[in-house]
Motif scaffolding. Sequence first.
Motif, short mmCIF file in Angstrom:
data_model
loop_
_atom_site.label_atom_id
_atom_site.label_comp_id
_atom_site.label_asym_id
_atom_site.label_seq_id
_atom_site.Cartn_x
_atom_site.Cartn_y
_atom_site.Cartn_z
N VAL A 162 -11.17 4.86 -15.53
CA VAL A 162 -11.69 3.53 -15.76
C VAL A 162 -12.90 3.73 -16.81
N TRP A 163 -13.67 4.80 -16.54
CA TRP A 163 -15.12 4.91 -16.99
C TRP A 163 -14.97 5.85 -18.37
N VAL A 199 -6.35 -6.44 -12.55
CA VAL A 199 -7.47 -5.69 -11.88
C VAL A 199 -7.18 -4.21 -12.06
N SER A 200 -8.11 -3.51 -12.65
CA SER A 200 -7.84 -1.99 -12.89
C SER A 200 -9.32 -1.37 -12.15
N ALA A 201 -8.86 -0.43 -11.27
CA ALA A 201 -10.02 0.04 -10.14
C ALA A 201 -9.53 1.43 -10.03
N ASN A 202 -10.71 2.21 -9.79
CA ASN A 202 -10.66 3.67 -9.37
C ASN A 202 -11.92 4.19 -9.22
N TYR A 203 -12.21 5.33 -8.52
CA TYR A 203 -13.43 5.84 -8.20
C TYR A 203 -14.09 6.29 -9.38
N PRO A 204 -15.15 6.67 -9.83
CA PRO A 204 -15.98 6.89 -10.94
C PRO A 204 -15.48 8.27 -11.06
N ARG A 240 -12.67 12.91 -9.12
CA ARG A 240 -13.28 11.68 -8.62
C ARG A 240 -13.84 11.77 -7.16
N GLU A 241 -15.02 11.31 -6.98
CA GLU A 241 -15.42 11.36 -5.49
C GLU A 241 -15.06 10.11 -4.62
#
Length: 385
Positions: A22-23, A214-219, A282-283
């Motif tokens: 994502v980031w 929606v696109s989502a995940n942990y940083p 990812r945390e």
Amino acid sequence: MVKKIWIPIVAVLIVALAAGGVWATSAALAQEESPTNQQGLFGRLRALAANGKSPLAKFMRARPVMGQVTEIDLDQFTIMLRGGQEQTFLVDENTRFRSRQQEELNFDDLEVGRWVSVVAPKNQDEATARGVILLPEDFDPEAMGGTRGEITDVNLSQQTFTVQPQLGPAVTIKVTGETVFRGGVEGLDDLEEGMRAMVLTQEAADGSLEARTVSANYPAQRKLGEVTAVDEDASRFTLKTRQGDEEVTITVDEQTRFRSKDGSLQSLADLQTGMTALVMLRELPGDELLAVTVAAGERQGQPRFEKRAGGKVLAVDKDSFTIQARDGQEYTFKVTGQTTFRSRGVQVQSIDDLQAGMRVLVGAKELGNGDFQAQTVVVFPALTE
């Protein structure tokens, strides 16, 4: 030629849901992912543009544009872009047509007045379309918007979730049967507090916001260090990092990718204590660290440096550059003819290509009096956020 039908164009805000994670912090390794792993509407368009004969580099030079179809001919169509300009695209046997839900369509499904997103090569007045997504018939650009930030609440009973942007108030968004999920989540049930999300929204009749994509995940974060323990039964390993000499335990799963220079690292079973590893992770809730990518090699195969530092480039001179390291300290490294440059996601072959804002890992020799001579410089793209 079919007579042109002119349709007024209004301003529209479209959020491009970005590549491999994502980031931007994951860009260092995400550049090596296949196009099918890219996220979001424009990422999917680029994926449609790829075919078995086209190399990734060629297809990544394509650009996505959005507009409304104003004219359709035998082997081409014209759209009016959001800014009011018209653009014509040729169509051939390699042009792919799909719906937003990735249903296979064809040229015959194209209609005057339909909103579409098109990928085609850059810098061509009359380009051949590689991928075309037909947006829903009720697509309303005036009602479209986007937001991104941290998910702070998920309400399954009301089918909503809340996103807190970096700036501005929190936004509550409703999920519908038309919502498309990306980035490692398949539905509202997969969303969790603490995830980072990028959302393409549409305003409903009652003024509420509905999620279109929606696109989502942990940083994602990166850790570099030495492997000190491997537990195959528990699917995890321990890494002693070079940032503060801390030891962290990292979990792997079936999605974790393993890489090495010689291709010998295929799974956790190939990971050995003493190896040097760069881990993208990812945390997860409960402070669990999940490895996304593990790139490792034998320690004896790694060069030995008297000084190692990683951070952001602050300034570049003719034969030296200055970085701000992760600990806040500033270091200046001299560059000689023996300094080697390696890059990921950018093209840096010498100090002439180095720019302020880029991120680097530097292996250097101590010259005394606080001076250092750079031996190896690994360069990553500048952070965009």
